[in-house]
Scaffold this motif. Structure first.
Motif, mmCIF file in Angstrom:
data_model
loop_
_atom_site.group_PDB
_atom_site.id
_atom_site.type_symbol
_atom_site.label_atom_id
_atom_site.label_comp_id
_atom_site.label_asym_id
_atom_site.label_seq_id
_atom_site.Cartn_x
_atom_site.Cartn_y
_atom_site.Cartn_z
ATOM 1 N N MET A 1 85.548 26.506 63.575
ATOM 2 C CA MET A 1 84.099 26.450 63.525
ATOM 3 C C MET A 1 83.537 27.340 62.421
ATOM 4 N N TYR A 2 84.393 28.111 61.778
ATOM 5 C CA TYR A 2 83.993 28.903 60.618
ATOM 6 C C TYR A 2 84.624 28.305 59.365
ATOM 7 N N PRO A 3 83.922 28.384 58.225
ATOM 8 C CA PRO A 3 84.505 27.853 56.989
ATOM 9 C C PRO A 3 85.730 28.654 56.569
ATOM 10 N N GLU A 4 86.651 27.984 55.895
ATOM 11 C CA GLU A 4 87.777 28.694 55.301
ATOM 12 C C GLU A 4 87.353 29.408 54.019
ATOM 13 N N LEU A 5 86.350 28.839 53.341
ATOM 14 C CA LEU A 5 85.842 29.444 52.112
ATOM 15 C C LEU A 5 84.329 29.372 52.110
ATOM 16 N N CYS A 6 83.685 30.522 51.965
ATOM 17 C CA CYS A 6 82.229 30.583 51.814
ATOM 18 C C CYS A 6 81.938 30.900 50.357
ATOM 19 N N VAL A 7 81.174 30.025 49.714
ATOM 20 C CA VAL A 7 80.890 30.145 48.282
ATOM 21 C C VAL A 7 79.409 30.468 48.087
ATOM 22 N N PHE A 8 79.153 31.535 47.365
ATOM 23 C CA PHE A 8 77.780 31.947 47.073
ATOM 24 C C PHE A 8 77.460 31.761 45.598
ATOM 25 N N ASP A 9 76.318 31.138 45.311
ATOM 26 C CA ASP A 9 75.709 31.267 43.997
ATOM 27 C C ASP A 9 75.214 32.711 43.889
ATOM 28 N N LEU A 10 75.059 33.222 42.697
ATOM 29 C CA LEU A 10 74.618 34.606 42.517
ATOM 30 C C LEU A 10 73.108 34.722 42.309
ATOM 31 N N ASP A 11 72.617 34.285 41.156
ATOM 32 C CA ASP A 11 71.239 34.554 40.770
ATOM 33 C C ASP A 11 70.231 33.863 41.683
ATOM 34 N N ALA A 12 69.288 34.659 42.201
ATOM 35 C CA ALA A 12 68.213 34.173 43.067
ATOM 36 C C ALA A 12 68.725 33.583 44.380
ATOM 37 N N CYS A 13 70.010 33.802 44.664
ATOM 38 C CA CYS A 13 70.595 33.358 45.931
ATOM 39 C C CYS A 13 71.275 34.541 46.602
ATOM 40 N N PHE A 14 72.409 34.967 46.080
ATOM 41 C CA PHE A 14 73.116 36.114 46.642
ATOM 42 C C PHE A 14 72.322 37.391 46.416
ATOM 43 N N TRP A 15 71.753 37.530 45.209
ATOM 44 C CA TRP A 15 70.888 38.672 44.926
ATOM 45 C C TRP A 15 69.572 38.197 44.343
ATOM 46 N N ASP A 16 68.685 39.151 44.076
ATOM 47 C CA ASP A 16 67.280 38.814 43.818
ATOM 48 C C ASP A 16 66.900 38.681 42.358
ATOM 49 N N GLN A 17 67.837 38.799 41.445
ATOM 50 C CA GLN A 17 67.514 38.724 40.026
ATOM 51 C C GLN A 17 68.237 37.568 39.346
ATOM 52 N N GLU A 18 67.757 37.225 38.147
ATOM 53 C CA GLU A 18 68.412 36.252 37.272
ATOM 54 C C GLU A 18 69.106 37.031 36.156
ATOM 55 N N MET A 19 70.409 36.883 36.039
ATOM 56 C CA MET A 19 71.158 37.707 35.097
ATOM 57 C C MET A 19 70.772 37.451 33.642
ATOM 58 N N TYR A 20 70.278 36.250 33.329
ATOM 59 C CA TYR A 20 69.907 35.980 31.938
ATOM 60 C C TYR A 20 68.692 36.807 31.522
ATOM 61 N N GLU A 21 67.955 37.343 32.497
ATOM 62 C CA GLU A 21 66.780 38.164 32.197
ATOM 63 C C GLU A 21 67.145 39.639 31.999
ATOM 64 N N MET A 22 68.378 40.015 32.299
ATOM 65 C CA MET A 22 68.785 41.409 32.182
ATOM 66 C C MET A 22 69.077 41.750 30.721
ATOM 67 N N SER A 23 68.619 42.924 30.299
ATOM 68 C CA SER A 23 68.782 43.337 28.899
ATOM 69 C C SER A 23 69.836 44.407 28.707
ATOM 70 N N GLU A 24 70.288 45.028 29.807
ATOM 71 C CA GLU A 24 71.257 46.115 29.707
ATOM 72 C C GLU A 24 72.328 45.958 30.778
ATOM 73 N N MET A 25 73.507 46.502 30.495
ATOM 74 C CA MET A 25 74.533 46.549 31.524
ATOM 75 C C MET A 25 74.084 47.495 32.634
ATOM 76 N N PRO A 26 74.333 47.151 33.894
ATOM 77 C CA PRO A 26 73.928 48.042 34.985
ATOM 78 C C PRO A 26 74.675 49.369 34.904
ATOM 79 N N SER A 27 73.925 50.442 35.099
ATOM 80 C CA SER A 27 74.540 51.765 34.979
ATOM 81 C C SER A 27 74.132 52.695 36.110
ATOM 82 N N THR A 28 72.876 52.638 36.502
ATOM 83 C CA THR A 28 72.369 53.553 37.516
ATOM 84 C C THR A 28 72.473 52.928 38.902
ATOM 85 N N LYS A 29 73.039 53.678 39.841
ATOM 86 C CA LYS A 29 73.148 53.225 41.227
ATOM 87 C C LYS A 29 71.959 53.737 42.036
ATOM 88 N N VAL A 30 71.406 52.868 42.860
ATOM 89 C CA VAL A 30 70.321 53.249 43.758
ATOM 90 C C VAL A 30 70.892 53.323 45.170
#
Length: 258
Positions: free
Chosen positions: A47-76
């Protein structure tokens, strides 16, 4: 009379002050896969999937990576859904990248072993090579539990160090997940399409519909169970996904034994 299987999906939500409230949704379903004589073509249905597949941008997380201008560096740092303090977000310039609450809860429960033998992978058609680098770096920084990053859980535990994720659209990938990402995922994981659950925001095209239509198993004529998340993967959408897959698994088991 078929035996019945009840399972509880614990769903957690943050209130405005980041305190958590827990809701439980009970799904009671007929379990037609309790012994090997009732298995489908390749394995006993779960009753559970063998594989759960997530899209990333605007699905798994709240941003679109094409809009990012810098590599992530600071942790919140922040509260990880009542499970302790950890890396809740990462900063890419002025942009803060955070998992949606449904994503965090799903991976926390997965880390706890709540979904049987389910494993996780990502399928993202990130626009540029730089967007891919930002996405991969974010996965290696964001934490599911204190000290356990998304990358550690997915690539480290689920796949024993293998990177099966399909992120980007540069060849051999493309913008069409049905033509490239999912066939590559099936090849890398050896998991049938009809044992997969897929989440995608579908705001830039109906990836869920295309994958479900094109990536089908010939013996069941069935593809992944899919859920569209136009406003991101909420806790409710995660629960909907589990229920959608369980319904599909039940139908396949019933058809097999008619």
């Amino acid at each position: 009379m078929l035996p019945r299987l009840s399972f509880i999906v614990s769903l957690s939500l943050f209130c405005n002050k980041q305190c958590s409230r827990v809701f439980s949704f009970a799904f009671t379903i007929n379990n037609a896969s309790t012994c090997s004589s009732q298995s489908t073509t390749t394995s006993t249905m779960s009753m559970y999937p063998e594989l759960c597949v997530f899209d990333l941008d605007a699905c798994f997380w709240d941003q679109e990576m094409y809009e990012m201008s810098e590599m992530p560096s600071t942790k919140v740092m922040g509260d990880l859904n009542g499970r302790g303090k950890g890396v809740l977000s990462v900063m890419s310039g002025r942009h803060q990248i955070s998992m949606h609450m449904g994503s965090l809860l799903a991976l926390q429960n997965h880390a706890d072993g709540m979904y049987g033998g389910m494993r996780v992978a990502f399928a993202s058609s990130a626009d540029t090579p730089f967007a891919v680098k930002v996405g991969r770096a974010s996965l290696k920084m964001l934490e599911v539990l204190p000290g356990l990053t998304v990358w550690d859980l997915v690539c480290g535990r689920d796949w024993e160090g293998r990177d099966v994720n399909q992120i980007g659209r540069q060849p051999p990938l493309s913008s069409n997940k049905a033509k490239t990402h999912f066939p590559f995922l099936k090849e890398a994981t050896r998991i049938r399409y009809d044992r997969m659950l897929f989440f995608d925001d579908c705001n830039w095209g109906d990836h869920c519909g295309m994958v479900q239509a094109a990536c089908r198993e010939p013996d069941t004529d069935t593809g992944p169970a899919v859920v569209r998340t136009p406003t991101g993967l909420s806790v409710a959408k995660w629960g909907e996904g589990l229920a959608t897959y369980a319904k599909q698994a039940k139908q396949l088991a019933m058809i097999k034994h008619m």
